[in-house]
Write a protein that holds these residues in place. Structure first.
Motif, mmCIF file in Angstrom:
data_model
loop_
_atom_site.group_PDB
_atom_site.id
_atom_site.type_symbol
_atom_site.label_atom_id
_atom_site.label_comp_id
_atom_site.label_asym_id
_atom_site.label_seq_id
_atom_site.Cartn_x
_atom_site.Cartn_y
_atom_site.Cartn_z
ATOM 1 N N ASN A 113 0.831 -1.202 0.000
ATOM 2 C CA ASN A 113 0.000 0.000 0.000
ATOM 3 C C ASN A 113 0.869 1.258 0.000
ATOM 4 O O ASN A 113 0.562 2.228 -0.698
ATOM 5 C CB ASN A 113 -0.913 -0.005 1.229
ATOM 6 C CG ASN A 113 -2.061 -0.974 1.083
ATOM 7 O OD1 ASN A 113 -3.042 -0.704 0.419
ATOM 8 N ND2 ASN A 113 -1.926 -2.140 1.715
ATOM 9 N N ARG A 117 1.066 4.088 -3.154
ATOM 10 C CA ARG A 117 0.766 5.512 -2.935
ATOM 11 C C ARG A 117 1.948 6.391 -3.345
ATOM 12 O O ARG A 117 1.752 7.491 -3.881
ATOM 13 C CB ARG A 117 0.380 5.719 -1.475
ATOM 14 C CG ARG A 117 -0.939 5.032 -1.165
ATOM 15 C CD ARG A 117 -1.217 4.854 0.305
ATOM 16 N NE ARG A 117 -2.502 4.151 0.473
ATOM 17 C CZ ARG A 117 -3.099 3.954 1.634
ATOM 18 N NH1 ARG A 117 -2.538 4.382 2.760
ATOM 19 N NH2 ARG A 117 -4.257 3.319 1.681
ATOM 20 N N SER A 169 -4.596 0.700 4.692
ATOM 21 C CA SER A 169 -4.818 -0.397 3.759
ATOM 22 C C SER A 169 -6.307 -0.703 3.642
ATOM 23 O O SER A 169 -7.149 -0.045 4.245
ATOM 24 C CB SER A 169 -4.070 -1.660 4.230
ATOM 25 O OG SER A 169 -4.548 -2.065 5.501
ATOM 26 N N LEU A 178 -14.392 -2.927 -4.064
ATOM 27 C CA LEU A 178 -13.509 -2.221 -3.154
ATOM 28 C C LEU A 178 -14.270 -1.851 -1.879
ATOM 29 O O LEU A 178 -15.375 -1.321 -1.925
ATOM 30 C CB LEU A 178 -12.985 -0.941 -3.814
ATOM 31 C CG LEU A 178 -12.054 -0.085 -2.949
ATOM 32 C CD1 LEU A 178 -10.709 -0.775 -2.759
ATOM 33 C CD2 LEU A 178 -11.874 1.302 -3.563
ATOM 34 N N ALA A 371 -13.667 6.675 -6.549
ATOM 35 C CA ALA A 371 -13.629 5.211 -6.644
ATOM 36 C C ALA A 371 -14.691 4.708 -7.616
ATOM 37 O O ALA A 371 -14.459 3.750 -8.366
ATOM 38 C CB ALA A 371 -13.824 4.593 -5.266
ATOM 39 N N TYR A 375 -13.202 2.131 -10.501
ATOM 40 C CA TYR A 375 -13.402 0.688 -10.357
ATOM 41 C C TYR A 375 -14.586 0.212 -11.196
ATOM 42 O O TYR A 375 -15.587 0.931 -11.323
ATOM 43 C CB TYR A 375 -13.592 0.314 -8.882
ATOM 44 C CG TYR A 375 -12.315 0.427 -8.094
ATOM 45 C CD1 TYR A 375 -11.527 -0.696 -7.827
ATOM 46 C CD2 TYR A 375 -11.863 1.664 -7.640
ATOM 47 C CE1 TYR A 375 -10.340 -0.583 -7.115
ATOM 48 C CE2 TYR A 375 -10.672 1.783 -6.931
ATOM 49 C CZ TYR A 375 -9.917 0.661 -6.680
ATOM 50 O OH TYR A 375 -8.733 0.768 -5.986
ATOM 51 N N GLY A 406 -7.478 0.058 0.045
ATOM 52 C CA GLY A 406 -6.132 -0.383 -0.283
ATOM 53 C C GLY A 406 -6.050 -1.327 -1.450
ATOM 54 O O GLY A 406 -6.974 -1.424 -2.274
ATOM 55 N N VAL A 407 -4.940 -2.067 -1.499
ATOM 56 C CA VAL A 407 -4.585 -2.874 -2.666
ATOM 57 C C VAL A 407 -4.949 -4.347 -2.494
ATOM 58 O O VAL A 407 -4.713 -5.148 -3.384
ATOM 59 C CB VAL A 407 -3.071 -2.767 -2.967
ATOM 60 C CG1 VAL A 407 -2.659 -1.321 -3.173
ATOM 61 C CG2 VAL A 407 -2.235 -3.409 -1.858
ATOM 62 N N ASP A 425 -5.172 -4.961 -8.850
ATOM 63 C CA ASP A 425 -5.674 -4.180 -7.717
ATOM 64 C C ASP A 425 -4.680 -3.087 -7.335
ATOM 65 O O ASP A 425 -5.073 -1.960 -6.987
ATOM 66 C CB ASP A 425 -5.928 -5.090 -6.514
ATOM 67 C CG ASP A 425 -6.970 -6.153 -6.792
ATOM 68 O OD1 ASP A 425 -7.899 -5.883 -7.578
ATOM 69 O OD2 ASP A 425 -6.854 -7.255 -6.220
ATOM 70 N N TYR A 426 -3.424 -3.411 -7.382
ATOM 71 C CA TYR A 426 -2.350 -2.462 -7.090
ATOM 72 C C TYR A 426 -2.427 -1.273 -8.053
ATOM 73 O O TYR A 426 -2.350 -0.104 -7.646
ATOM 74 C CB TYR A 426 -1.023 -3.196 -7.215
ATOM 75 C CG TYR A 426 0.234 -2.460 -6.813
ATOM 76 C CD1 TYR A 426 0.664 -2.455 -5.490
ATOM 77 C CD2 TYR A 426 1.022 -1.814 -7.764
ATOM 78 C CE1 TYR A 426 1.839 -1.815 -5.108
ATOM 79 C CE2 TYR A 426 2.206 -1.183 -7.410
ATOM 80 C CZ TYR A 426 2.600 -1.168 -6.074
ATOM 81 O OH TYR A 426 3.771 -0.536 -5.718
ATOM 82 N N HIS A 429 -5.439 0.948 -7.438
ATOM 83 C CA HIS A 429 -5.223 1.809 -6.277
ATOM 84 C C HIS A 429 -4.389 3.032 -6.668
ATOM 85 O O HIS A 429 -4.676 4.160 -6.225
ATOM 86 C CB HIS A 429 -4.524 1.027 -5.168
ATOM 87 C CG HIS A 429 -4.381 1.797 -3.889
ATOM 88 N ND1 HIS A 429 -5.400 1.930 -2.985
ATOM 89 C CD2 HIS A 429 -3.334 2.500 -3.369
ATOM 90 C CE1 HIS A 429 -4.998 2.660 -1.959
ATOM 91 N NE2 HIS A 429 -3.746 3.016 -2.173
#
Length: 441
Positions: A113, A117, A169, A178, A371, A375, A406-407, A425-426, A429
């Motif tokens: 995480n 960032r 996270s 998410l 978000a 997403y 978070g991821v 997912d990473y 984010h």
């Protein structure tokens, strides 16, 4: 040529390689220094406060706008122990990629995480050169040890302020949505012990002498009934009651009895016999009373027929915001005394308060809006998690609303062997963090 994301994935590899286990007080200063150097290279104004055993890293990135708001980003660099090592499919201290997955201790909790960032900030600065919002990172090294001394560190830096705190996270649920979380429960952990006489006795005395083991079991049984209800009157009298928006948000969480029993490997009888709505209410808005461990008598191979003279249990109570550790322990002491167990000894081991944000705060709504744009499926908005973290410490020192995301994925296996994240997912984010920064223009 390596990309910015590649650069910070290499940093993640270096961070995973350091076994920064705060419970063992291992490798914390060098981890903090590695993170500090990365922040300096990114252009931050960096402070490493090493007053206590786990240094605190503060990195500030300033906007030229005179009226710019401030995002505070909280992360931690310490991790849980990797044992049992034999259950890992690869070295836990070596970042391993398998398809879309990255494996390693701390890759989700919480080093991945942090680097995601940092990637978002680096990419934004590369594209736009200046920030529309001030960004301050605080990265501690004792979160897995009840954030010991975090409140002391924050008291030393009273100039820190924020309009919104982004928490360490978060995960996607089993439906791939998410989770955006605005709070957590507190905790108090403690031991209860019993002693009968000075030495273990031959077990033939069991017909006329009550062992320390039976004495402690009986005392513990007066605290909770067989349905899981805590038996102390007014135990949660001071607990903060959920408002209607919080109730509505929790009721919308996609969570049901059948899925829960399957995902946790339980049978139906091991789950409280409540409706799905009642299960959610108890999980998120009520305190818990749990026995973490129990020790008494002979535990070696074979048989030793003794009547143990000592027994001890480790317990924890998850605290709803508004509940305080000392009041809870006083209530437990009173309950034991009234049931005739004045001889049982209570010893507190650690505690943290709970916290919940107002999920209608404009800065949290900004996160939710961004978000929804990033997403593919709508996020799940949760006013609190069932777990614990130092949100109350941070909010007391820096009174801004807190929101966590978070991821992680629903099977990221935090604290367990084969901890993992998905690169998709990473990357999502990273995009969300960049969009959130841009939304303050």
């Amino acid at each position: 040529m390596p990309t910015i994301q590649d650069k910070y994935l290499h940093l993640l590899k270096d961070l995973v390689a350091i076994p920064s286990v705060s419970a063992q007080r291992r490798h914390l200063p060098e981890t903090a220094q590695l993170i500090a150097r990365a922040f300096i290279e990114l252009g931050g104004q960096v402070t490493v406060d090493n007053t206590y055993f786990a240094p605190l890293v503060i990195a500030q990135f300033h906007s030229p706008k005179p009226d710019a708001k401030t995002l505070l980003i909280y992360n931690h660099y310490d991790v849980q122990p990797a044992e049992p090592l034999e259950l890992w499919e690869s070295d836990p201290w070596q970042l391993r990629q398998a398809g879309d997955f990255l494996f390693g201790r701390g890759v989700n909790d919480d080093k991945g995480n942090l680097t995601a960032r940092m990637t978002a900030l680096a990419q934004y600065l590369n594209e736009f050169d200046v920030l529309p919002v001030n960004i301050t990172f605080i990265v501690e090294g004792a979160e897995e040890s009840a954030s010991l001394h975090l409140d002391d560190y924050l008291a030393k830096h009273p100039d820190l302020q924020a309009d919104l705190t982004i928490w360490e996270s978060g995960n996607k649920n089993s439906q791939g949505q998410l989770e955006i979380i605005g709070g957590n429960k507190g905790i108090v952990t403690f031991n209860i012990s019993s002693q009968i006489g000075q030495d273990d006795l031959h077990s033939s005395w069991a017909g006329i002498i009550n062992s320390a083991t039976w004495r402690l079991v009986a005392g513990l049984n007066c605290l909770r009934d067989q349905t899981g209800q805590i038996q102390m009157p007014n135990f949660n009298q001071t607990a903060q009651k959920p408002n209607q928006r919080e109730l509505d948000l929790v009721n919308q969480i996609p969570f049901n009895r059948q899925e829960l029993t399957q995902s946790l490997g339980l049978d139906a009888g091991q789950l409280a016999q409540l409706s799905d709505q009642e299960l959610k209410y108890r999980l998120y808005f009520e305190p818990t009373l749990n026995i973490e461990g129990f020790a008494s008598g002979y535990q070696g191979p074979g048989v030793k027929t003794i009547l143990p003279h000592q027994a001890s249990a480790k317990l924890d109570v998850r605290l709803v915001p508004g509940m305080t550790p000392q009041v809870v322990l006083d209530q437990i002491r009173t309950q034991l005394n009234q049931a005739g167990f004045t001889d049982l000894i209570i010893e507190e081991t650690l505690s943290q308060l709970g916290y919940r944000s107002d999920m209608s705060n404009e800065n949290i709504l900004k996160v939710i809006d961004q978000a929804q744009n990033i997403y593919p499926t709508p996020p799940v908005i949760m006013p609190t998690s069932a777990g614990t973290g130092p949100m109350a410490y941070v909010h007391d020192a820096i009174p801004a609303p807190i929101v966590g995301f978070g991821v992680g994925n629903s099977q990221s296996r935090d604290h367990a062997p084969n901890e993992n994240i998905r690169l998709t997912d990473y990357q999502e984010h990273i995009q969300l963090m960049k969009a959130l920064i841009a939304s303050y223009q």
